[in-house]
Design an enzyme around this catalytic site. Structure first.
Site, PDB file in Angstrom:
ATOM      1  NE  ARG A   1      10.769  -3.472   4.464  1.00 63.14           N
ATOM      2  CZ  ARG A   1       9.417  -4.350   4.026  1.00 63.14           C
ATOM      3  NH1 ARG A   1       9.535  -4.911   3.204  1.00 63.14           N
ATOM      4  NH2 ARG A   1       8.510  -3.033   3.195  1.00 63.14           N
TER       5      ARG A   1
ATOM      6  CB  VAL B   1      -0.978   0.157   1.408  1.00 62.07           C
ATOM      7  CG1 VAL B   1      -1.834   0.313   1.470  1.00 62.07           C
ATOM      8  CG2 VAL B   1      -1.874  -1.035   1.633  1.00 62.07           C
TER       9      VAL B   1
ATOM     10  CE  LYS C   1      -7.505  -4.241   7.064  1.00 56.87           C
ATOM     11  NZ  LYS C   1      -6.440  -4.537   5.865  1.00 56.87           N
TER      12      LYS C   1
ATOM     13  N   GLY D   1      -1.433  -9.292  -3.615  1.00 60.84           N
ATOM     14  CA  GLY D   1      -1.257  -8.531  -2.487  1.00 60.84           C
ATOM     15  C   GLY D   1      -3.124  -8.074  -2.394  1.00 60.84           C
TER      16      GLY D   1
ATOM     17  N   GLY E   1      -5.766  -4.229  -2.337  1.00 69.01           N
ATOM     18  CA  GLY E   1      -4.554  -4.137  -3.696  1.00 69.01           C
ATOM     19  C   GLY E   1      -4.546  -2.668  -3.735  1.00 69.01           C
TER      20      GLY E   1
ATOM     21  CE  LYS F   1     -11.516  -4.407   6.117  1.00 67.95           C
ATOM     22  NZ  LYS F   1     -11.560  -5.487   4.405  1.00 67.95           N
TER      23      LYS F   1
HETATM   24  N1  HSE Z   1      -6.568  -7.688   3.257  1.00 74.25           N
HETATM   25  C1  HSE Z   1      -7.421  -7.045   2.518  1.00 74.25           C
HETATM   26  C2  HSE Z   1      -8.824  -7.838   1.815  1.00 74.25           C
HETATM   27  C3  HSE Z   1      -7.074  -5.641   2.571  1.00 74.25           C
HETATM   28  O1  HSE Z   1      -8.522  -8.399   1.403  1.00 74.25           O
HETATM   29  O2  HSE Z   1      -9.806  -7.208   1.800  1.00 74.25           O
HETATM   30  C4  HSE Z   1      -7.972  -4.648   2.286  1.00 74.25           C
HETATM   31  O3  HSE Z   1      -8.274  -4.568   3.503  1.00 74.25           O
END
Ligand code: HSE
Length: 399
Positions: free
Chosen positions: A44, A12, A100, A182, A297, A200
């Protein structure tokens, strides 16, 4: 010019850098100000990066630099991200996040600090990835009493369900693709066991009520028990199976839950597939409103973060109480065992045995010993299933 820092250069954080860099002209046009990355915090080394001079390993360098007024936190988790977010807010910098876990666990405290310092703490990207949902809920739907929120809010699990049951992929292959793309959390248990969706729906419910809807009050179940047989039977009923986070708000009392649900084809959540998320909000004046888009993503999530960054630039980072909540309300949650639901059940019992316990059921044509109950309380259902025995699966039905 507004100078900013990015904390965390993973999926992100690097997306935020890319958008701020590639879309610099449109950002400047729309905000009337230039947004410039001055630091990137990561432990890193990124020696091949074209702006490797931006990288620092010490958050205090950012905190001490008064030129930096805005920070994007893309670290994830609620340990270092909490410490550093607090540090930045306390020295009067606005913070924007997709985290979140942090917002749902520590939001109440972080809002209090943001208010004291009159800076922003914004979190549009924390729910639904690239989908606008926080701002519509807080602003556009502000005239409504929110009566319910139902959402497919986890891209990883929706991707896995789509790949497993539409394309016959194994769970492990679908999950490893979700990681590669991702979508998944560092620990994907949070995705597949429903904790990400729980955080969420906690955030959305807290915004809708104005008081903190604690995660530990939200019964949570993931997707790991859903079988190909369940999905095949659901299809025979004209339904899909989705991981849903929901809250119903009746007379100020909340019933919230995360669980797989059978979604009938006339519900707009029915056909939401792959990494897409959708959040259906029920307002007392507007009726049903659904927001749909990529729920996870790099670019999708970073797009929501940069939207928040631009909002802070436009409004000079002042605290907006509407994007916050207070402490948990006493007796804010209804007793979840009193909740009324209809259930899809598969079991090893005969029709006669099933009818003896459940009276009125609708058997699923073409599926042995699968049926849908009439609406009953959660506790009544538990008593009946315990008495019937031989239960293979039980999934709530969206009404
Ligand atoms: N791991 C979360 C998902 C990332 O798959 O929705 C986004 O919040």
């Amino acid at each position: 010019m507004t100078k900013m820092a990015i904390m965390g250069y993973g999926v992100v954080g690097s997306g935020v850098y890319d958008i701020v860099t590639k879309n610099a002209d449109t950002i400047t046009d729309k905000t009337g100000d230039e947004l410039k990355v001055k630091y990137i915090l990561d432990i890193r080394d990124f020696d091949d990066h074209p702006e490797k001079h931006l990288f620092v390993k010490d958050a205090d360098i950012i905190a001490a630099d008064d030129e930096v007024t805005l920070v994007a936190e893309a670290m994830g988790g609620a340990t270092f991200a909490y410490e550093f977010t607090k540090k930045m807010l306390l020295v009067g910098k606005s913070v924007v996040t997709s985290n979140k876990e942090l917002v749902s666990k520590k939001g109440t405290e972080l809002f209090r600090i943001a208010k004291e310092k009159n800076v922003s703490y914004m979190f549009e990207a924390s729910v639904g990835g690239g989908i606008p949902i926080i701002r519509p809920l807080v602003n556009c739907l502000a005239a409504n009493r929110i009566q319910g929120i139902y959402g497919i809010m986890n891209g990883t699990t929706n991707y896995i369900l789509t790949k497993m049951f539409k394309e016959n992929q194994s769970f492990d292959v679908a999950l490893s693709d979700a990681k590669r793309l991702g979508y998944a959390e560092q620990d994907p248990t949070a995705d597949v066991e429903g904790f990400d969706t729980m955080r969420k729906i906690s955030i959305l419910t807290s915004l809708a009520t104005g008081w903190k809807a604690e995660c530990d009050k939200i019964p949570t179940e993931g997707i790991t028990k859903i079988s190909a047989e369940d999905v095949a039977c659901a299809e025979k009923l004209g339904c899909s199976v989705k991981l849903i986070g929901y809250s119903k708000i009746v007379n100020g009392k909340v019933t919230a839950r995360v669980c797989p649900m059978l979604i009938p084809s006339d519900c707009p959540l029915y056909g939401v597939e792959d990494v897409f998320n959708a959040i259906l909000v029920k307002g007392d004046m507007v009726g049903d409103v659904m927001m749909y888009g990529r729920g996870a993503g790099k670019e999708a999530t970073a797009s929501a973060i940069v939207g928040d960054l631009m909002d802070v630039v436009r409004h000079k980072g002042v605290f907006d109480k509407n994007f916050s909540w207070d402490e948990e309300a006493e007796n804010g949650f209804a007793d979840s065992s009193d909740e009324l639901n209809a259930f899809f059940v598969r079991c090893e019992k005969t029709k006669a045995e099933i009818e003896k316990v459940f009276n009125n059921v609708k058997f699923v044509n073409g599926c042995d010993n699968a049926f849908v109950t009439e609406e009953m309380t959660e506790k009544e259902f538990e008593v009946k299933t315990a008495s019937l025995g031989g239960i293979l699966s039980k999934i709530r039905v969206y009404k």
